[in-house]
Design a protein around this motif. Structure first.
Motif, PDB file in Angstrom:
ATOM      1  N   PHE A 196      75.489 -30.951 -14.472  1.00 49.91           N
ATOM      2  CA  PHE A 196      75.478 -32.378 -13.874  1.00 49.91           C
ATOM      3  C   PHE A 196      76.746 -32.471 -13.160  1.00 49.91           C
ATOM      4  O   PHE A 196      77.894 -32.519 -13.989  1.00 49.91           O
ATOM      5  CB  PHE A 196      75.239 -33.508 -14.885  1.00 49.91           C
ATOM      6  CG  PHE A 196      73.755 -33.415 -15.572  1.00 49.91           C
ATOM      7  CD1 PHE A 196      72.586 -33.909 -14.872  1.00 49.91           C
ATOM      8  CD2 PHE A 196      73.622 -32.718 -16.720  1.00 49.91           C
ATOM      9  CE1 PHE A 196      71.384 -33.755 -15.349  1.00 49.91           C
ATOM     10  CE2 PHE A 196      72.340 -32.641 -17.326  1.00 49.91           C
ATOM     11  CZ  PHE A 196      71.375 -33.171 -16.961  1.00 49.91           C
TER      12      PHE A 196
ATOM     13  N   SER B 198      71.466 -33.308 -11.515  1.00 48.67           N
ATOM     14  CA  SER B 198      71.711 -32.132 -11.575  1.00 48.67           C
ATOM     15  C   SER B 198      72.036 -31.314 -10.435  1.00 48.67           C
ATOM     16  O   SER B 198      70.999 -31.421  -9.494  1.00 48.67           O
ATOM     17  CB  SER B 198      70.483 -31.465 -12.527  1.00 48.67           C
ATOM     18  OG  SER B 198      70.710 -30.088 -12.588  1.00 48.67           O
TER      19      SER B 198
ATOM     20  N   SER C 217      71.880 -27.998 -10.665  1.00 45.48           N
ATOM     21  CA  SER C 217      71.521 -26.819 -11.234  1.00 45.48           C
ATOM     22  C   SER C 217      70.002 -26.660 -10.606  1.00 45.48           C
ATOM     23  O   SER C 217      69.331 -27.526  -9.748  1.00 45.48           O
ATOM     24  CB  SER C 217      71.079 -26.719 -12.746  1.00 45.48           C
ATOM     25  OG  SER C 217      72.386 -26.907 -13.250  1.00 45.48           O
TER      26      SER C 217
ATOM     27  N   THR D 173      66.297 -26.915 -10.926  1.00 47.95           N
ATOM     28  CA  THR D 173      65.571 -27.752 -11.833  1.00 47.95           C
ATOM     29  C   THR D 173      63.886 -27.408 -11.718  1.00 47.95           C
ATOM     30  O   THR D 173      63.351 -28.223 -12.105  1.00 47.95           O
ATOM     31  CB  THR D 173      65.805 -29.239 -11.181  1.00 47.95           C
ATOM     32  OG1 THR D 173      65.338 -29.353  -9.886  1.00 47.95           O
ATOM     33  CG2 THR D 173      67.029 -29.662 -11.527  1.00 47.95           C
TER      34      THR D 173
ATOM     35  N   LEU E 289      71.245 -28.042 -18.168  1.00 47.92           N
ATOM     36  CA  LEU E 289      71.463 -28.513 -16.779  1.00 47.92           C
ATOM     37  C   LEU E 289      72.965 -28.878 -16.507  1.00 47.92           C
ATOM     38  O   LEU E 289      73.834 -29.119 -17.470  1.00 47.92           O
ATOM     39  CB  LEU E 289      70.696 -29.443 -16.416  1.00 47.92           C
ATOM     40  CG  LEU E 289      68.945 -29.360 -16.376  1.00 47.92           C
ATOM     41  CD1 LEU E 289      68.474 -30.501 -15.904  1.00 47.92           C
ATOM     42  CD2 LEU E 289      68.457 -28.132 -15.438  1.00 47.92           C
TER      43      LEU E 289
END
Length: 320
Positions: free
Chosen positions: A171, A191, A193, A195, A169
């Protein structure tokens, strides 16, 4: 477009535990309290481990699993409390991102191990009470080692898969974690990204490491209670119940607080109490386990008495 957006974000190198909020006046009292809890928990659990290893009368399946539980409890408080104590003492809640993820990995692995270990202990009590004539042949030393090793290995391997996924991921902040340790839902929130995959994996792993052991535990105690109720004498019922009451208390505290934190729908009042409930299964359960098993267990108290007698005898000057 999404990847380009993430690449423009600044990756964070550390995160900050917000702990219990702005409690400047309570930092030193809380540090003293949790330091005492840390020392007592480590001393109590290490004492149980030493007693089980040294005293032949405790070389039984029940105490073998109890020894494993004490190892788990000691490891759990060593994962959580040192950083918490440092935060109380210095007021600095910063921790490196990878330090946080490492803490998450060990805590999740130990919690998953404990779920299965408590189930194994329930099964052991079921055999001892409901099938006493077959107990010795079924619960052999070989089976005990396999069950305990399987609990540890499967949990750490399973969480390693999760660790690989979470390490991929991105962060990029915010870097504040509204907790006193690296709790899974809090780290995922940091995060930027996608998820959904890791949340799905988390749900699957949570189900694997909680539902089967919880089902085994519940089924074992249903059969145990049903068997105890069939005993005609009150003395017999008390004796049978005393063999599993300590473990039942531990199971109730552990699963009760986990359900309150992760299963019960979050109202504003419960969300505010989440950290208090988390203290129960991260700190107080390892503290209470030695007290519950030592104060309510005749064999453990007898082993402790013998151990202290040997220690005192060894300290006396030898006669020439």
């Amino acid at each position: 477009m999404a990847n380009a957006k993430w690449e423009n974000q600044t990756n964070i190198a550390e995160v900050t535990f917000l702990g219990f909020g702005d409690i400047q006046d309570l930092r030193i009292p809380l540090f003293s309290l949790f330091l005492l809890i840390y020392v007592y928990t480590m001393a109590g659990n290490l004492l149980i481990i030493v007693l089980v290893i040294l005293e032949p009368q405790l070389h039984t399946p029940m105490y073998f699993f109890l020894c494993n539980l004490s190892c788990l409890d000691s490891s759990t408080v060593c994962t959580i409390l040192p950083k918490m104590l440092a935060c109380f003492l210095t007021g600095d809640g910063n921790i490196s991102l990878w330090g946080c993820i490492t803490q998450l990995y060990f805590f999740a692995s130990l919690t998953a191990t404990q779920c299965y270990l408590l189930a194994m202990m329930s099964y052991d009590r079921y055999l001892a009470i409901c099938k006493p004539l077959h107990y010795g042949s079924i619960m052999s030393t070989r089976l005990c080692i396999h069950l305990a090793a399987g609990s540890w290995i499967s949990a750490f391997i399973g969480m390693s898969v999760f660790l690989i996924l979470i390490s991929r991921l991105v962060f990029c902040g915010p870097k504040d974690i509204d907790h006193f340790f690296c709790e899974i839902s809090q780290i995922v929130k940091l995060s930027c990204s996608e998820t959904k995959t890791i949340e799905l994996v988390l749900m699957v792993f949570s189900s694997i490491f909680t539902l089967p052991p919880f089902s085994i535990t519940m089924a074992s105690y249903i059969f145990i209670i049903r068997n105890i109720m069939r005993i005609s004498s009150i003395t017999g019922k008390k004796k049978a119940f005393s063999t599993c009451s300590s473990h039942l208390i531990v199971v109730s505290i552990f699963y009760g607080t986990l359900v309150l934190v992760y299963v019960v729908p979050k109202t504003e009042k419960l969300r505010a109490l989440n950290k208090i409930f988390a203290v129960f299964y991260t700190v107080l359960t390892p503290l209470l386990n030695p007290m519950i098993y030592s104060l309510r267990n005749r064999e453990m108290k007898e082993a402790l008495r013998k151990f202290l007698k040997k220690c005192i005898s060894s300290l006396r000057p030898q006669e020439i």
